[in-house]
Scaffold this motif. Structure first.
Motif: not given
Length: 461
Positions: A373-379
């Motif tokens: 999961l990349p940095a900046g991803l909204n989860i």
């Protein structure tokens, strides 16, 4: 002269670099989302129309692992959001405070709640969490317990001798009374005109009308004006109480340190905890402790009413522990000796967590079993989904408190039961909430030895 040239150039470089990083992160998030399964959405608005369909949401929450596997995506406008709900994946995100922070959804709540522990990030959150944490440890809970008992006794008196009752209304009154007294020092019988009885969080309404997620558009709406008016009323109410408390302190007219507001005043006078911090945190605790606790109590009574044998087993435990009581109250030591009561409450929170979805944005890349999961991803983290995973909770829609027995707990991995979130940003007041819920339910059941709570319809919250 050189500084005048270098400074603007450095600033422009910094801005361009941040824009480039944001675009790169967005592309990585979109690339991941395009590889993931997920429910179909409408053109442009994506998943938003589905938020109006409660049956669809309940089915998705119960069966997501069967439909999509351990991770799936949804779209809100052009933004991808990823749901994770397997315990090991949750641990990777929640166990370390530097891995994620609150998403922009929490910033949207600033206008209403203010910048308290629920909505803040970074150093401010860390500082205030450190200041406030001691006041929710076990040695402080005794200070609040007498308030729980008095308000619970009043609730019992309102329920007694009534064949039918809208239990949620009475429970909400009881919880509001407790909060006013424990947090703000306002006697529970003097809350009729409190603005905390009228607050309305507009976050969901803004999501359902996604153009209102743009601050510039929202500020021009009538909804924004209503929200600002609500915030002003809440903060002015707390400010008046603060001023009165300070005046009374000068005149030695009150017993000091009887509510959380008193402890916050101590912090304000001895640390860099500001008056603005005090107002924000008081509003935060008042709002966070209302619907979450009230809904849990109402749902617990509902499940007990639907499962008479479980209710009878719980009543027997309460009866054995409190048999020597004469006052009608249940003391803190007795409540702590009711393990089956705690099992019933935890099973309620498993089936009906008061916060069904938590939102985070990743600050670092996070490696899961099959994806990075990349940095900046909204989860989105959904306790509702996690609590209904059939490989952890067999027959997940069945109300079974024995899942949380001493033996049953061995089968529940860490991060598989997260009604108050988990990790460093878990709910600071969860011990307060547990004790409050235990006291109210125990008092209600103890007061009805001749009959049982029964439910012919549903519970509305």
């Amino acid at each position: 002269m050189e500084k005048c040239i270098v400074t603007p150039i450095s600033y422009i470089y910094f801005v361009i670099r941040r824009i480039f990083q944001s675009i790169t992160r967005y592309i990585k998030c979109v690339a991941l989302a395009l590889r993931l399964p997920g429910p179909e959405g409408a053109p442009i608005v994506g998943f938003i129309p589905k938020l109006r369909d409660n049956k669809f949401l309940e089915d998705l929450g119960t069966n997501a692992s069967n439909y999509f596997g351990p991770i799936f995506r949804i779209w809100i406008l052009f933004m991808p959001f990823v749901f994770i709900y397997e315990p090991e994946d949750l641990k990777a995100v929640l166990a370390h405070g530097r891995t994620s922070e609150k998403s922009f959804f929490y910033r949207i709540m600033h206008t209403f709640i203010g910048d308290g522990l629920i909505t803040s990030n970074g150093e401010k959150w860390k500082r205030n969490r450190k200041f406030i944490q001691p006041y929710f440890q076990n040695n402080f809970l005794q200070n609040y317990y007498e308030i729980f008992s008095r308000c619970s006794l009043k609730l019992v008196q309102n329920v007694n001798n009534r064949r039918q009752v809208k239990v949620t209304e009475l429970i909400n009154d009881c919880v509001l009374g407790i909060l006013h007294e424990a947090i703000l020092g306002v006697p529970s019988g003097e809350t009729k005109n409190s603005p905390f009885r009228k607050g309305e969080l507009l976050l969901l309404k803004r999501i359902l009308k996604p153009w209102l997620l743009l601050d510039g558009v929202f500020k021009c709406s009538g909804m924004s004006k209503r929200e600002k008016k609500q915030q002003s009323a809440l903060h002015q109410y707390v400010k008046r109480l603060l001023d009165q408390r300070l005046d009374d302190r000068k005149d030695n007219q009150i017993n000091w340190n009887t509510c959380l507001l008193d402890y916050f005043i101590d912090l304000m006078e001895t640390t860099d905890f500001t008056q603005e911090d005090l107002l924000n945190e008081c509003v935060t605790f008042m709002l966070a402790g209302q619907d979450s606790v009230g809904a849990t109590i109402a749902f617990c009574l509902y499940y007990l009413a639907r499962n008479q044998s479980i209710q009878e087993k719980l009543f027997q435990e309460i009866d054995i522990v409190t048999r020597s009581n004469n006052s009608g109250k249940i003391d803190m030591d007795q409540v702590m000796r009711m393990p089956y009561l705690e099992q019933c409450i935890k099973e309620t929170l498993r089936l009906a967590p008061s916060v069904p979805v938590i939102s985070r944005v990743l600050t670092k890349d996070v490696a899961l079993a099959n994806y990075v999961l990349p940095a900046g991803l909204n989860i989105f983290i959904s306790p509702f989904m996690t609590h209904r995973l059939p490989h952890i909770f067999p027959n997940p829609v069945v109300f079974d408190p024995d899942r949380f027995s001493e033996e049953g707990l061995k089968n529940i991995p860490s991060y598989a039961f997260i009604p108050f979130s988990a990790g460093s940003r878990n709910c600071i007041g969860y011990k307060f909430a547990y004790l409050e819920i235990k006291n109210i339910i125990a008092m209600l059941l103890q007061s009805h030895p001749e009959s049982k709570f029964r439910c012919n319809v549903g519970v509305r919250t």
